[in-house]
Design an enzyme around this catalytic site. Structure first.
Site, PDB file in Angstrom:
ATOM      1  CB  CYS A 118      29.808-135.248  22.395  1.00  0.00           C
ATOM      2  SG  CYS A 118      30.429-136.082  23.862  1.00  0.00           S
ATOM      3  NE  ARG A 169      22.609-138.500  15.125  1.00  0.00           N
ATOM      4  CZ  ARG A 169      23.735-139.219  15.204  1.00  0.00           C
ATOM      5  NH1 ARG A 169      24.260-139.725  14.111  1.00  0.00           N
ATOM      6  NH2 ARG A 169      24.328-139.424  16.363  1.00  0.00           N
ATOM      7  CE  LYS A 198      29.655-143.245  12.623  1.00  0.00           C
ATOM      8  NZ  LYS A 198      29.849-142.561  13.929  1.00  0.00           N
ATOM      9  CB  CYS A 232      30.369-136.898  18.907  1.00  0.00           C
ATOM     10  SG  CYS A 232      30.294-138.686  18.709  1.00  0.00           S
ATOM     11  CB  CYS A 280      34.207-141.807  24.480  1.00  0.00           C
ATOM     12  SG  CYS A 280      33.503-141.921  22.834  1.00  0.00           S
ATOM     13  CE  LYS A 319      29.773-138.938  10.882  1.00  0.00           C
ATOM     14  NZ  LYS A 319      30.247-138.538  12.210  1.00  0.00           N
ATOM     15  CB  CYS A 347      26.437-141.281  24.692  1.00  0.00           C
ATOM     16  SG  CYS A 347      27.598-142.096  23.574  1.00  0.00           S
ATOM     17  NE  ARG A 365      25.825-142.504   9.889  1.00  0.00           N
ATOM     18  CZ  ARG A 365      26.213-142.520  11.167  1.00  0.00           C
ATOM     19  NH1 ARG A 365      26.169-141.432  11.898  1.00  0.00           N
ATOM     20  NH2 ARG A 365      26.650-143.629  11.717  1.00  0.00           N
TER      21      ARG A 365
HETATM   22 FE1  SRM Z   1      28.952-139.270  16.953  1.00  0.00          FE
HETATM   23  C1  SRM Z   1      28.713-142.539  17.801  1.00  0.00           C
HETATM   24  C2  SRM Z   1      26.437-138.518  19.035  1.00  0.00           C
HETATM   25  C3  SRM Z   1      28.744-136.247  15.519  1.00  0.00           C
HETATM   26  C4  SRM Z   1      32.039-139.750  15.560  1.00  0.00           C
HETATM   27  N1  SRM Z   1      27.733-140.362  18.152  1.00  0.00           N
HETATM   28  C5  SRM Z   1      27.778-141.715  18.328  1.00  0.00           C
HETATM   29  C6  SRM Z   1      26.581-142.192  19.170  1.00  0.00           C
HETATM   30  C7  SRM Z   1      25.469-142.543  18.233  1.00  0.00           C
HETATM   31  C8  SRM Z   1      26.882-143.324  20.177  1.00  0.00           C
HETATM   32  C9  SRM Z   1      26.648-144.736  19.749  1.00  0.00           C
HETATM   33  O1  SRM Z   1      27.122-145.152  18.653  1.00  0.00           O
HETATM   34  O2  SRM Z   1      26.056-145.461  20.513  1.00  0.00           O
HETATM   35  C10 SRM Z   1      26.290-140.900  19.943  1.00  0.00           C
HETATM   36  C11 SRM Z   1      24.856-140.713  20.462  1.00  0.00           C
HETATM   37  C12 SRM Z   1      24.859-139.943  21.760  1.00  0.00           C
HETATM   38  C13 SRM Z   1      23.514-139.527  22.218  1.00  0.00           C
HETATM   39  O3  SRM Z   1      23.085-139.971  23.313  1.00  0.00           O
HETATM   40  O4  SRM Z   1      22.865-138.732  21.563  1.00  0.00           O
HETATM   41  C14 SRM Z   1      26.827-139.854  18.992  1.00  0.00           C
HETATM   42  N2  SRM Z   1      27.729-137.731  17.152  1.00  0.00           N
HETATM   43  C15 SRM Z   1      26.810-137.559  18.138  1.00  0.00           C
HETATM   44  C16 SRM Z   1      26.254-136.154  18.150  1.00  0.00           C
HETATM   45  C17 SRM Z   1      24.794-136.088  18.561  1.00  0.00           C
HETATM   46  C18 SRM Z   1      27.139-135.288  19.069  1.00  0.00           C
HETATM   47  C19 SRM Z   1      26.541-133.971  19.472  1.00  0.00           C
HETATM   48  O5  SRM Z   1      26.576-133.727  20.672  1.00  0.00           O
HETATM   49  O6  SRM Z   1      26.084-133.190  18.640  1.00  0.00           O
HETATM   50  C20 SRM Z   1      26.545-135.757  16.696  1.00  0.00           C
HETATM   51  C21 SRM Z   1      25.425-136.118  15.762  1.00  0.00           C
HETATM   52  C22 SRM Z   1      25.744-135.758  14.362  1.00  0.00           C
HETATM   53  C23 SRM Z   1      24.606-135.906  13.407  1.00  0.00           C
HETATM   54  O7  SRM Z   1      23.674-135.129  13.498  1.00  0.00           O
HETATM   55  O8  SRM Z   1      24.689-136.784  12.550  1.00  0.00           O
HETATM   56  C24 SRM Z   1      27.760-136.624  16.400  1.00  0.00           C
HETATM   57  N3  SRM Z   1      30.131-138.214  15.685  1.00  0.00           N
HETATM   58  C25 SRM Z   1      29.921-136.933  15.299  1.00  0.00           C
HETATM   59  C26 SRM Z   1      31.112-136.394  14.705  1.00  0.00           C
HETATM   60  C27 SRM Z   1      31.280-134.962  14.213  1.00  0.00           C
HETATM   61  C28 SRM Z   1      30.904-134.810  12.770  1.00  0.00           C
HETATM   62  O9  SRM Z   1      30.486-135.775  12.119  1.00  0.00           O
HETATM   63  O10 SRM Z   1      31.015-133.705  12.268  1.00  0.00           O
HETATM   64  C29 SRM Z   1      32.066-137.405  14.737  1.00  0.00           C
HETATM   65  C30 SRM Z   1      33.539-137.274  14.302  1.00  0.00           C
HETATM   66  C31 SRM Z   1      33.710-137.252  12.835  1.00  0.00           C
HETATM   67  C32 SRM Z   1      33.838-138.621  12.285  1.00  0.00           C
HETATM   68  O11 SRM Z   1      32.824-139.276  12.078  1.00  0.00           O
HETATM   69  O12 SRM Z   1      34.971-139.077  12.092  1.00  0.00           O
HETATM   70  C33 SRM Z   1      31.438-138.546  15.346  1.00  0.00           C
HETATM   71  N4  SRM Z   1      30.149-140.896  16.671  1.00  0.00           N
HETATM   72  C34 SRM Z   1      31.407-140.861  16.137  1.00  0.00           C
HETATM   73  C35 SRM Z   1      31.991-142.173  16.252  1.00  0.00           C
HETATM   74  C36 SRM Z   1      33.415-142.575  15.795  1.00  0.00           C
HETATM   75  C37 SRM Z   1      33.455-142.925  14.356  1.00  0.00           C
HETATM   76  C38 SRM Z   1      34.794-143.458  13.941  1.00  0.00           C
HETATM   77  O13 SRM Z   1      35.125-143.362  12.773  1.00  0.00           O
HETATM   78  O14 SRM Z   1      35.514-144.018  14.756  1.00  0.00           O
HETATM   79  C39 SRM Z   1      31.033-142.981  16.898  1.00  0.00           C
HETATM   80  C40 SRM Z   1      31.168-144.469  17.267  1.00  0.00           C
HETATM   81  C41 SRM Z   1      31.045-145.367  16.087  1.00  0.00           C
HETATM   82  O15 SRM Z   1      30.687-144.995  14.985  1.00  0.00           O
HETATM   83  O16 SRM Z   1      31.356-146.547  16.291  1.00  0.00           O
HETATM   84  C42 SRM Z   1      29.903-142.150  17.161  1.00  0.00           C
HETATM   85 FE1  SF4 Z   2      29.131-140.559  22.993  1.00  0.00          FE
HETATM   86 FE2  SF4 Z   2      31.738-140.503  22.655  1.00  0.00          FE
HETATM   87 FE3  SF4 Z   2      30.175-139.381  20.835  1.00  0.00          FE
HETATM   88 FE4  SF4 Z   2      30.431-138.252  23.164  1.00  0.00          FE
HETATM   89  S1  SF4 Z   2      32.080-138.560  21.686  1.00  0.00           S
HETATM   90  S2  SF4 Z   2      28.472-138.627  22.107  1.00  0.00           S
HETATM   91  S3  SF4 Z   2      30.631-139.954  24.532  1.00  0.00           S
HETATM   92  S4  SF4 Z   2      30.247-141.522  21.299  1.00  0.00           S
END
Ligand code: SRM
Ligand code: SF4
Length: 574
Positions: free
Chosen positions: A433, A79, A212, A482, A478, A214, A439, A148
């Site tokens: 997502c 990323r 994390k 995201c 899930c 943000k 993922c 981030r």
């Molecule tokens: Fe996310 C984890 C993809 C925005 C909440 N996110 C992941 C991971 C890295 C999976 C992992 O931990 O193994 C995913 C990678 C998938 C892949 O194959 O690429 C992933 N998140 C993404 C992206 C690429 C989704 C997309 O389709 O665009 C976004 C990348 C953002 C960036 O450029 O930095 C992405 N993730 C978000 C958002 C939205 C936002 O930030 O505006 C959220 C919800 C907001 C928040 O953080 O509360 C989000 N991602 C999570 C979480 C849950 C965090 C939590 O507090 O519970 C995880 C899992 C974790 O952190 O344990 C996670």
């Molecule tokens: Fe993966 Fe869940 Fe984030 Fe989708 S919402 S990219 S399935 S961690």
């Protein structure tokens, strides 16, 4: 009263990994040099996240490889750090080529305005990072327990202060970067930091943040960055065309786990107003308060939103004022009216043009008869402005001169992309997502299922005469959230293969969360459930009422909560 001393709770294993990592080095370099496996150790896998790098495997191949007794098809996701989502044409060309040479070869625009590379083999990671470095791009702190990628409003036509807000977002991103030299040593072969002053992390300390963190900046009337979902938010306040300061928000976050009611999405609180020059001081105070008081035992309870819930907003505000030396003034009034990206051609205040291009799920690749990646490469070759990635996974080609406009238009038409913006408003607003196959946390399909999900809902909306109505639909594989599904009017959150929890009733402008309507449905069941609701919306809505507001007013039971089970199917059958 018990005289027993309180036993400190054990720290989460990640805390030990960070503490022993020598500022995020671990044994990453050795592990990456090991050609006997495509993977790295569990501990190094946690540390590489701070370098913007995730170890994944191609889940489509898992079963076959297991049967064949072979190792999983390990790949890395990288990323990029791109505050405010801006890239130059030169950077675009390099990223485009790197995707071809050392990655999947698609480029993926994320919901936080940056690029992701998928499918990077271990032996190619260094080439990728070094290639990015040549055009001044890096992936430091793109993931991990740190601040981030900082979001900022991307679309240029709305206000002259946009540039100021962008500069401030970039400055905060820079200010909050970890100071460790580990990234440069490991990936760019720079010399080991040895002797002299010991390396220090004055803001983060040796164990960085509990989780994390943000940050986003918003410029009303657009809430394109979903400011209330950010741990830390700055809402720009403009008076007489001048930026006078920011309302500060804290404690937003969306991630949760199915069946664990102690985890939940939360909208941020507004703490108050500050002058523009105080952004870094406030940011540092918020970040260090979370560093010192965040939960380092339970990672599911470690985000800032839970710290604020546990300690109280007043306590948190007092602590931030004490640490920063800044006293909050009462928040200024603001109004968010939209979340949508302006698509198509728009003229800016300075006489240049920009073109907003819809990109479904942010996936840039060439398909037969639809060469989007090639088209954008051709545009990058002639473009002299910049590219802006939007929080809705779209792209803005910005700073186009009047002379270049027909050239860029010609490229879009020649490659069949000109009609991309003429889709249903549902499609143009939809987010998904990544989910499968990369993922590791996905429980169901998301990006790959989105086209079919949209087609099914489009049929229903067309029949109800709602083709051009802005309705937000967001899908995730899930409950981590995201694609910010809990802020969508229709949220589909993956539970198992083709099983989703269905949420309804968020406010279109991102100021109210949705609530659970049906706990486990297939996509077809979701469409069946929503068909009568959509029909009633078309007939019974109050003038100007959004779909989310209608569901909130009419459809959801009054006692429906985020976790409660919603209205049974038969109520809506007609
Ligand atoms: Fe996310 C984890 C993809 C925005 C909440 N996110 C992941 C991971 C890295 C999976 C992992 O931990 O193994 C995913 C990678 C998938 C892949 O194959 O690429 C992933 N998140 C993404 C992206 C690429 C989704 C997309 O389709 O665009 C976004 C990348 C953002 C960036 O450029 O930095 C992405 N993730 C978000 C958002 C939205 C936002 O930030 O505006 C959220 C919800 C907001 C928040 O953080 O509360 C989000 N991602 C999570 C979480 C849950 C965090 C939590 O507090 O519970 C995880 C899992 C974790 O952190 O344990 C996670
Ligand atoms: Fe993966 Fe869940 Fe984030 Fe989708 S919402 S990219 S399935 S961690």
């Amino acid at each position: 009263m018990s005289t027993e001393p309180t036993v400190p709770k054990p720290l989460n294993a990640n805390e030990g990994i960070k503490a022993e990592s020598h500022h995020l080095r671990g044994t990453i370099a050795q592990d990456m040099a090991d050609v006997s496996t495509g993977a790295i150790s569990e501990a190094n896998g946690q540390l590489t996240k701070f370098h913007g790098l995730y170890l994944q495997d191609d889940r489509d191949l898992r079963i076959a490889l297991k049967k064949a007794g072979r190792e999983k098809a390990f790949i890395f996701m990288l990323r990029v750090r791109l505050p405010g989502g801006r890239a130059t044409p030169q950077q675009w060309l390099v990223l485009d080529k790197l995707a071809d040479d050392v990655a999947s070869p698609s480029l993926r625009l994320t919901t936080r305005q940056t690029f992701q590379f998928h499918g990077v083999l271990k032996g190619n990671v260094k080439k990728l990072i070094q290639g990015m470095h040549r055009v001044l791009l890096d992936s430091i702190a793109a993931c991990g327990d740190v601040n981030r990628n900082v979001m900022a409003p991307p679309n240029p036509e709305r206000h002259a202060v946009l540039q100021q807000v962008y500069e401030q977002a970039k400055a905060w991103s820079q200010y909050a970067l970890p100071k460790t030299h580990a990234y440069h040593e490991i990936w760019l072969d720079e010399e080991l930091v040895a002797g002299g002053e010991p390396e220090a992390e004055p803001m983060y300390g040796a164990t960085y943040l509990p989780r994390k963190f943000k940050t986003g900046f918003a410029l009303p009337p657009s809430n394109d960055v979903d400011i209330f979902s950010q741990d830390l938010g700055f809402i720009a306040i403009v008076q007489e065309n001048k930026l006078v300061g920011y309302n500060v928000t804290v404690g937003g976050g969306l991630g949760m786990s199915h069946g664990n009611e102690e985890t939940h999405p939360r909208l941020a609180d507004v703490l108050g107003f500050i002058a523009p020059g105080k952004v870094n001081a406030i940011g540092e105070a918020v970040l260090t308060t979370q560093r010192d008081y965040g939960d380092r035992t339970n990672r599911k309870h470690a985000r800032l939103k839970y710290t604020i819930e546990d300690k109280g907003v007043k306590w948190f505000k007092d602590e931030v004022e004490k640490r920063s030396g800044v006293k909050f003034k009462p928040a200024h009034e603001f109004e968010f009216t939209t979340i949508e990206d302006p698509l198509g051609w728009h003229k800016c205040e300075d006489g240049t043009w920009f073109y907003g291009l819809h990109i479904l799920s942010g996936r840039i690749k060439d398909l037969p008869g639809w060469p989007m990646k090639t088209a954008l490469r051709e545009i990058a070759k002639v473009h002299t402005g910049d590219f802006r990635l939007t929080p809705s996974q779209n792209l803005t080609i910005s700073g186009v001169t009047a002379a270049q406009k027909p050239v860029i238009d010609g490229i879009l038409i020649r490659h069949g992309l000109a009609g991309e913006n003429n889709r249903s408003r549902l499609r143009l607003n939809a987010l998904s997502c990544v989910a499968l196959p990369t993922c590791g946390l996905a429980l169901s399909e998301s990006e790959r299922a989105l086209p079919e999900i949209l087609s099914k809902f489009e049929t229903v909306l067309d029949q109800a005469g709602l083709h051009d109505d802005a309705i937000s639909l967001r899908v995730t594989g899930c409950p981590n959230g995201c694609a910010r599904p809990y802020l969508a009017e229709i949220g589909l959150v993956g539970k198992a293969p083709n099983k989703y929890a269905l949420y309804l009733g968020a406010k279109y402008n991102g100021t109210r969360l949705n609530r659970l309507f049906a706990p486990t449905v297939t996509i077809d069941e979701a469409v069946t459930l929503l068909t009568p609701v959509i029909k009633r919306y078309a007939l019974e809505r109050i003038e100007g009422e959004g779909f989310g507001d209608f569901c909130d007013r009419v459809v959801l039971p009054k006692d429906a909560t985020f976790h409660s089970v919603g209205t049974p199917l038969e109520v809506w059958e007609v």
